[in-house]
Design a protein around this motif. Structure first.
Motif, PDB file in Angstrom:
ATOM      1  N   UNK A  34      20.663  38.732  70.651  1.00 45.29           N
ATOM      2  CA  UNK A  34      21.508  39.570  69.787  1.00 45.29           C
ATOM      3  C   UNK A  34      22.653  38.747  69.203  1.00 45.29           C
ATOM      4  N   UNK A  35      23.241  37.858  69.992  1.00 42.28           N
ATOM      5  CA  UNK A  35      24.318  37.008  69.483  1.00 42.28           C
ATOM      6  C   UNK A  35      23.801  36.106  68.364  1.00 42.28           C
ATOM      7  N   UNK A  36      22.626  35.518  68.572  1.00 47.43           N
ATOM      8  CA  UNK A  36      22.049  34.673  67.522  1.00 47.43           C
ATOM      9  C   UNK A  36      21.704  35.497  66.283  1.00 47.43           C
ATOM     10  N   UNK A  37      21.151  36.677  66.493  1.00 50.09           N
ATOM     11  CA  UNK A  37      20.773  37.527  65.367  1.00 50.09           C
ATOM     12  C   UNK A  37      21.967  38.006  64.565  1.00 50.09           C
ATOM     13  N   UNK A  97      26.648  30.450  54.636  1.00 50.41           N
ATOM     14  CA  UNK A  97      27.340  29.164  54.589  1.00 50.41           C
ATOM     15  C   UNK A  97      26.426  28.069  54.061  1.00 50.41           C
ATOM     16  N   UNK A  98      25.176  28.062  54.493  1.00 51.25           N
ATOM     17  CA  UNK A  98      24.227  27.053  54.014  1.00 51.25           C
ATOM     18  C   UNK A  98      23.990  27.201  52.522  1.00 51.25           C
ATOM     19  N   UNK A  99      23.837  28.435  52.050  1.00 49.90           N
ATOM     20  CA  UNK A  99      23.628  28.675  50.621  1.00 49.90           C
ATOM     21  C   UNK A  99      24.842  28.207  49.820  1.00 49.90           C
ATOM     22  N   UNK A 100      26.037  28.492  50.320  1.00 44.84           N
ATOM     23  CA  UNK A 100      27.262  28.085  49.617  1.00 44.84           C
ATOM     24  C   UNK A 100      27.379  26.568  49.553  1.00 44.84           C
ATOM     25  N   UNK A 101      27.112  25.900  50.656  1.00 46.86           N
ATOM     26  CA  UNK A 101      27.241  24.443  50.673  1.00 46.86           C
ATOM     27  C   UNK A 101      26.205  23.799  49.752  1.00 46.86           C
ATOM     28  N   UNK A 102      24.984  24.300  49.754  1.00 46.26           N
ATOM     29  CA  UNK A 102      23.958  23.746  48.862  1.00 46.26           C
ATOM     30  C   UNK A 102      24.304  24.002  47.401  1.00 46.26           C
ATOM     31  N   UNK A 103      24.881  25.150  47.104  1.00 46.08           N
ATOM     32  CA  UNK A 103      25.245  25.492  45.729  1.00 46.08           C
ATOM     33  C   UNK A 103      26.459  24.728  45.220  1.00 46.08           C
ATOM     34  N   UNK A 104      27.279  24.191  46.115  1.00 45.96           N
ATOM     35  CA  UNK A 104      28.497  23.474  45.715  1.00 45.96           C
ATOM     36  C   UNK A 104      28.313  21.962  45.777  1.00 45.96           C
ATOM     37  N   UNK A 105      27.093  21.484  45.789  1.00 42.76           N
ATOM     38  CA  UNK A 105      26.846  20.045  45.842  1.00 42.76           C
ATOM     39  C   UNK A 105      27.240  19.442  47.179  1.00 42.76           C
ATOM     40  N   UNK A 106      27.058  20.201  48.242  1.00 40.69           N
ATOM     41  CA  UNK A 106      27.362  19.783  49.615  1.00 40.69           C
ATOM     42  C   UNK A 106      28.857  19.533  49.845  1.00 40.69           C
ATOM     43  N   UNK A 118      34.999  28.188  49.208  1.00 43.65           N
ATOM     44  CA  UNK A 118      36.077  29.077  49.643  1.00 43.65           C
ATOM     45  C   UNK A 118      35.744  29.831  50.929  1.00 43.65           C
ATOM     46  N   UNK A 119      34.474  30.025  51.190  1.00 43.15           N
ATOM     47  CA  UNK A 119      34.092  30.775  52.380  1.00 43.15           C
ATOM     48  C   UNK A 119      34.558  30.083  53.653  1.00 43.15           C
ATOM     49  N   UNK A 120      34.510  28.792  53.653  1.00 42.16           N
ATOM     50  CA  UNK A 120      34.966  28.052  54.818  1.00 42.16           C
ATOM     51  C   UNK A 120      33.912  27.969  55.895  1.00 42.16           C
ATOM     52  N   UNK A 121      33.149  26.890  55.900  1.00 48.80           N
ATOM     53  CA  UNK A 121      32.106  26.751  56.910  1.00 48.80           C
ATOM     54  C   UNK A 121      32.666  26.785  58.333  1.00 48.80           C
ATOM     55  N   UNK A 123      32.609  28.897  63.561  1.00 49.07           N
ATOM     56  CA  UNK A 123      33.438  29.388  64.663  1.00 49.07           C
ATOM     57  C   UNK A 123      33.043  30.780  65.104  1.00 49.07           C
ATOM     58  N   UNK A 124      32.744  31.631  64.145  1.00 50.57           N
ATOM     59  CA  UNK A 124      32.321  32.985  64.472  1.00 50.57           C
ATOM     60  C   UNK A 124      30.984  32.974  65.203  1.00 50.57           C
ATOM     61  N   UNK A 125      30.063  32.143  64.749  1.00 47.39           N
ATOM     62  CA  UNK A 125      28.755  32.055  65.398  1.00 47.39           C
ATOM     63  C   UNK A 125      28.899  31.516  66.820  1.00 47.39           C
ATOM     64  N   UNK A 126      29.731  30.505  66.984  1.00 46.40           N
ATOM     65  CA  UNK A 126      29.931  29.942  68.324  1.00 46.40           C
ATOM     66  C   UNK A 126      30.575  30.973  69.245  1.00 46.40           C
ATOM     67  N   UNK A 127      31.535  31.708  68.723  1.00 49.99           N
ATOM     68  CA  UNK A 127      32.183  32.748  69.532  1.00 49.99           C
ATOM     69  C   UNK A 127      31.153  33.786  69.967  1.00 49.99           C
ATOM     70  N   UNK A 128      30.348  34.257  69.028  1.00 50.43           N
ATOM     71  CA  UNK A 128      29.327  35.254  69.360  1.00 50.43           C
ATOM     72  C   UNK A 128      28.383  34.737  70.440  1.00 50.43           C
ATOM     73  N   UNK A 129      27.910  33.522  70.290  1.00 46.63           N
ATOM     74  CA  UNK A 129      26.939  32.987  71.228  1.00 46.63           C
ATOM     75  C   UNK A 129      27.556  32.720  72.597  1.00 46.63           C
TER      76      UNK A 129
END
Length: 104
Positions: free
Chosen positions: A52-55, A64-73, A77-80, A85-91
């Motif tokens: 559930x945490x991963x999901x 984040x991946x879509x934003x980084x790929x769209x901005x030429x890596x 503004x989203x801030x990876x 950090x949010x994903x790590x906290x959840x997990x």
């Protein structure tokens, strides 16, 4: 069926047969007599909460991946860092609470 395939996985474990004093019973060849016992590979509560945490973090990570790929890596503004950090906290927090709540 995906989560159940992971959390309901079992394996056969050989467990020595014990006498009333807790010592292994030996066979005619001097080796311990064993019984086959089916055990769960995962604790179902920990496995389900970890999945559930991963999901719950997947949409943030993909965004984040879509934003980084769209901005030429380059970071946008989203801030990876916020997303990671949010994903790590959840997990880690959900897994840590599971480990504290369950008996060893």
């Amino acid at each position: 069926a995906g989560i159940e395939a992971i959390t309901n996985s079992t394996r056969i474990k050989k467990v020595p047969r014990l006498d009333k004093d807790g010592r292994a019973i030996l066979g005619d060849n001097g080796q311990p007599i064993t019984d086959d016992v089916e055990v769960n590979i995962w604790n179902p509560a920990v496995a389900n909460l970890t999945l559930m945490a991963l999901g719950s973090s997947t949409p943030e990570i993909l965004l984040s991946i879509i934003e980084i790929c769209g901005q030429g890596f380059f970071a946008g503004d989203l801030g990876p860092g916020t997303v990671v950090g949010s994903a790590a906290f959840n997990l880690y927090v959900i897994t840590g609470i599971c480990m504290l709540a369950l008996a060893p």
